[in-house]
Structures are given as C-alpha cells and as structure tokens.
Motif scaffolding. Structure first.
Motif, PDB file in Angstrom:
ATOM      1  N   LYS A  52      -8.076  12.434  -6.444  1.00  0.00           N
ATOM      2  CA  LYS A  52      -8.941  13.548  -6.824  1.00  0.00           C
ATOM      3  C   LYS A  52      -8.500  14.144  -8.155  1.00  0.00           C
ATOM      4  CE  LYS A  52     -10.182  14.704  -2.108  1.00  0.00           C
ATOM      5  NZ  LYS A  52     -10.124  15.690  -1.044  1.00  0.00           N
ATOM      6  N   ILE A  53      -7.209  14.288  -8.333  1.00  0.00           N
ATOM      7  CA  ILE A  53      -6.680  14.842  -9.581  1.00  0.00           C
ATOM      8  C   ILE A  53      -6.993  13.905 -10.741  1.00  0.00           C
ATOM      9  CG2 ILE A  53      -4.542  15.377 -10.833  1.00  0.00           C
ATOM     10  CD1 ILE A  53      -3.436  16.402  -8.099  1.00  0.00           C
ATOM     11  N   LEU A  54      -6.865  12.596 -10.531  1.00  0.00           N
ATOM     12  CA  LEU A  54      -7.158  11.616 -11.582  1.00  0.00           C
ATOM     13  C   LEU A  54      -8.611  11.720 -12.031  1.00  0.00           C
ATOM     14  CD1 LEU A  54      -6.379   9.225 -13.377  1.00  0.00           C
ATOM     15  CD2 LEU A  54      -6.958   7.731 -11.473  1.00  0.00           C
ATOM     16  N   LEU A  55      -9.549  11.783 -11.088  1.00  0.00           N
ATOM     17  CA  LEU A  55     -10.960  11.879 -11.461  1.00  0.00           C
ATOM     18  C   LEU A  55     -11.232  13.196 -12.177  1.00  0.00           C
ATOM     19  CD1 LEU A  55     -13.829  10.858 -11.577  1.00  0.00           C
ATOM     20  CD2 LEU A  55     -14.163  11.724  -9.239  1.00  0.00           C
ATOM     21  N   GLU A 103     -12.275  16.020 -17.350  1.00  0.00           N
ATOM     22  CA  GLU A 103     -11.840  17.015 -18.336  1.00  0.00           C
ATOM     23  C   GLU A 103     -11.551  16.365 -19.692  1.00  0.00           C
ATOM     24  OE1 GLU A 103     -11.881  20.281 -18.251  1.00  0.00           O
ATOM     25  OE2 GLU A 103     -12.628  20.277 -16.196  1.00  0.00           O
ATOM     26  N   ILE A 104     -10.952  15.190 -19.676  1.00  0.00           N
ATOM     27  CA  ILE A 104     -10.702  14.466 -20.929  1.00  0.00           C
ATOM     28  C   ILE A 104     -12.032  14.085 -21.569  1.00  0.00           C
ATOM     29  CG2 ILE A 104      -9.800  12.310 -21.908  1.00  0.00           C
ATOM     30  CD1 ILE A 104      -7.511  12.546 -19.790  1.00  0.00           C
ATOM     31  N   GLY A 105     -12.982  13.631 -20.750  1.00  0.00           N
ATOM     32  CA  GLY A 105     -14.312  13.299 -21.262  1.00  0.00           C
ATOM     33  C   GLY A 105     -14.966  14.487 -21.937  1.00  0.00           C
ATOM     34  N   CYS A 106     -14.789  15.664 -21.373  1.00  0.00           N
ATOM     35  CA  CYS A 106     -15.328  16.890 -21.964  1.00  0.00           C
ATOM     36  C   CYS A 106     -14.735  17.114 -23.354  1.00  0.00           C
ATOM     37  CB  CYS A 106     -15.004  18.079 -21.053  1.00  0.00           C
ATOM     38  SG  CYS A 106     -15.455  19.683 -21.732  1.00  0.00           S
ATOM     39  N   ARG A 107     -13.437  16.958 -23.471  1.00  0.00           N
ATOM     40  CA  ARG A 107     -12.769  17.187 -24.747  1.00  0.00           C
ATOM     41  C   ARG A 107     -13.101  16.102 -25.771  1.00  0.00           C
ATOM     42  NH1 ARG A 107     -10.903  19.822 -20.786  1.00  0.00           N
ATOM     43  NH2 ARG A 107      -9.730  21.751 -21.034  1.00  0.00           N
ATOM     44  N   LEU A 108     -13.256  14.883 -25.295  1.00  0.00           N
ATOM     45  CA  LEU A 108     -13.679  13.812 -26.206  1.00  0.00           C
ATOM     46  C   LEU A 108     -15.068  14.097 -26.755  1.00  0.00           C
ATOM     47  CD1 LEU A 108     -12.402  10.682 -24.242  1.00  0.00           C
ATOM     48  CD2 LEU A 108     -11.582  11.467 -26.475  1.00  0.00           C
ATOM     49  N   LEU A 156     -17.940  19.082 -10.448  1.00  0.00           N
ATOM     50  CA  LEU A 156     -16.552  19.121  -9.989  1.00  0.00           C
ATOM     51  C   LEU A 156     -16.396  20.209  -8.943  1.00  0.00           C
ATOM     52  CD1 LEU A 156     -14.145  18.708 -13.011  1.00  0.00           C
ATOM     53  CD2 LEU A 156     -14.357  17.259 -11.020  1.00  0.00           C
ATOM     54  N   PRO A 157     -15.658  19.920  -7.877  1.00  0.00           N
ATOM     55  CA  PRO A 157     -15.503  20.942  -6.842  1.00  0.00           C
ATOM     56  C   PRO A 157     -14.670  22.118  -7.334  1.00  0.00           C
ATOM     57  CG  PRO A 157     -14.194  18.998  -6.319  1.00  0.00           C
ATOM     58  CD  PRO A 157     -14.994  18.679  -7.546  1.00  0.00           C
ATOM     59  N   ALA A 158     -15.188  23.298  -7.088  1.00  0.00           N
ATOM     60  CA  ALA A 158     -14.412  24.506  -7.328  1.00  0.00           C
ATOM     61  C   ALA A 158     -13.850  24.931  -5.982  1.00  0.00           C
ATOM     62  CB  ALA A 158     -15.317  25.587  -7.908  1.00  0.00           C
ATOM     63  N   THR A 184     -12.972   8.251  -6.121  1.00  0.00           N
ATOM     64  CA  THR A 184     -11.887   7.893  -7.025  1.00  0.00           C
ATOM     65  C   THR A 184     -12.489   7.688  -8.415  1.00  0.00           C
ATOM     66  OG1 THR A 184     -12.116   5.503  -6.726  1.00  0.00           O
ATOM     67  CG2 THR A 184     -10.692   6.669  -5.149  1.00  0.00           C
ATOM     68  N   TYR A 185     -11.636   7.574  -9.399  1.00  0.00           N
ATOM     69  CA  TYR A 185     -12.072   7.324 -10.775  1.00  0.00           C
ATOM     70  C   TYR A 185     -12.934   6.056 -10.833  1.00  0.00           C
ATOM     71  CZ  TYR A 185     -11.657   5.943 -15.688  1.00  0.00           C
ATOM     72  OH  TYR A 185     -11.924   5.539 -16.974  1.00  0.00           O
ATOM     73  N   THR A 186     -12.449   4.976 -10.238  1.00  0.00           N
ATOM     74  CA  THR A 186     -13.162   3.694 -10.281  1.00  0.00           C
ATOM     75  C   THR A 186     -14.493   3.782  -9.547  1.00  0.00           C
ATOM     76  OG1 THR A 186     -11.055   2.519 -10.394  1.00  0.00           O
ATOM     77  CG2 THR A 186     -12.971   1.226  -9.726  1.00  0.00           C
ATOM     78  N   GLN A 187     -14.506   4.421  -8.389  1.00  0.00           N
ATOM     79  CA  GLN A 187     -15.757   4.574  -7.649  1.00  0.00           C
ATOM     80  C   GLN A 187     -16.768   5.380  -8.458  1.00  0.00           C
ATOM     81  OE1 GLN A 187     -14.095   6.428  -4.187  1.00  0.00           O
ATOM     82  NE2 GLN A 187     -14.033   4.522  -3.014  1.00  0.00           N
ATOM     83  N   ALA A 188     -16.301   6.464  -9.066  1.00  0.00           N
ATOM     84  CA  ALA A 188     -17.198   7.306  -9.870  1.00  0.00           C
ATOM     85  C   ALA A 188     -17.804   6.502 -11.010  1.00  0.00           C
ATOM     86  CB  ALA A 188     -16.444   8.529 -10.397  1.00  0.00           C
ATOM     87  N   LEU A 189     -16.986   5.679 -11.672  1.00  0.00           N
ATOM     88  CA  LEU A 189     -17.503   4.837 -12.764  1.00  0.00           C
ATOM     89  C   LEU A 189     -18.536   3.843 -12.248  1.00  0.00           C
ATOM     90  CD1 LEU A 189     -14.533   3.799 -15.099  1.00  0.00           C
ATOM     91  CD2 LEU A 189     -16.560   5.122 -15.696  1.00  0.00           C
TER      92      LEU A 189
END
Length: 157
Positions: free
Chosen positions: A26-29, A34-39, A80-82, A97-102
């Motif tokens: 969950k933290i990885l995704l 968040e990185i995508g937002c900054r990119l 994203l869950p708050a 997961t990151y891979t599933q989301a992709l």
C-alpha cells in the motif's frame, strides 16, 4: 515464567509478515502516485524539450517509468485512501499493489471496480491478472463479433 499470551509462534510470525507485506504494498502504490504527481508538476514547469534531460539528470528515471507514474497519479491520485475515507474507490486503490494498479489501467475506469471484485485481485499473481485481463478482452471481442451485423455475401465479388 513465559506468559502464554505473549508466546511467539510460527503462525503469529506468519500473520505479522503478511500484515507488513500488505502495508508495504500500500505504501509503495501511494508513494508511486505521489511521485507521479511531482513528475507531472515538474513536466508542466519545464520548457518544451527539457523533460527527458531533466528526467535523466535530476531523478534518473526513464521516460516509460515516468509516464507510468504519471498515469498512476492521473488515474488513482484522487482516489487514494484518506484516514476517514472508506468509499469503494478509495478501498479499491488502497488494496491494489503497484503492479496491479498499472495493469488495471488498461480497463476503462467504470469497469475497474467490478473487475476487481469479480476476480479477487488481491489473491492473484501478476501473471494470473494478466491472463484474466486477456480473457476479458477476448470475451469482449467475441461479444462484439456476435453483435456485429453480418454482411451478405455477394457472389459476383
């Protein structure tokens, strides 16, 4: 003098490992989003033609990695869950997961949640998910072919 209520056992340790693994995914995704937002923010601030150089020199990301991260942000960033948010979209993203989301980016947004529920994504491997998506696409193609009106065959052609 060991207290049985605090005794460490293999099943307890396994449960702890599974919980830590789930939290890490969950933290990885969330971090990837968040990185995508900054990119995306950086890309908008850079002048035309500077993006690829900036990626390489500043963050050492390939173009495809950056695009994947920005796509994750665009698609899941608002979901994203708050801590107090328990909407189905929020829960959906929080359990991927990151891979599933992709991989799920290939589905139209309106079909994603139903697909996740129907296929118990949480218990699937990457390859099982890829196969389920492929099977879905093939089933949709078959449906489309059945729905398409057949054209009469012209014997003169």
């Amino acid at each position: 003098m060991d207290n049985p209520s605090t005794e460490r056992t293999p099943p307890i340790i396994a449960a702890e490992i599974k919980m830590i693994t789930s939290q890490t995914k969950k933290i990885l995704l969330a971090s990837a989003i968040e990185i995508g937002c900054r990119l995306q923010e950086a890309k908008e601030l850079l002048k035309h033609g500077e993006w690829l150089n900036w990626l390489k020199e500043s963050v050492n990301y390939s173009k495809s990695t950056a695009e994947n991260l920005m796509r994750l942000y665009a698609e899941y960033g608002s979901k994203l869950p708050a801590s107090s948010d328990d909407s189905s979209n929020s829960q959906l993203v929080g359990n991927l997961t990151y891979t599933q989301a992709l991989l799920l980016l290939g589905l139209p947004e309106e079909e994603r949640e139903e697909f996740v529920v129907q296929h118990d994504i949480g218990s699937m491997t990457k390859h099982e998910l890829q196969q389920a998506l492929k099977d879905r696409d093939q089933a949709n193609q078959a449906k489309d072919q059945v729905k398409a009106p057949s054209r009469p065959v012209n014997p003169e052609n």
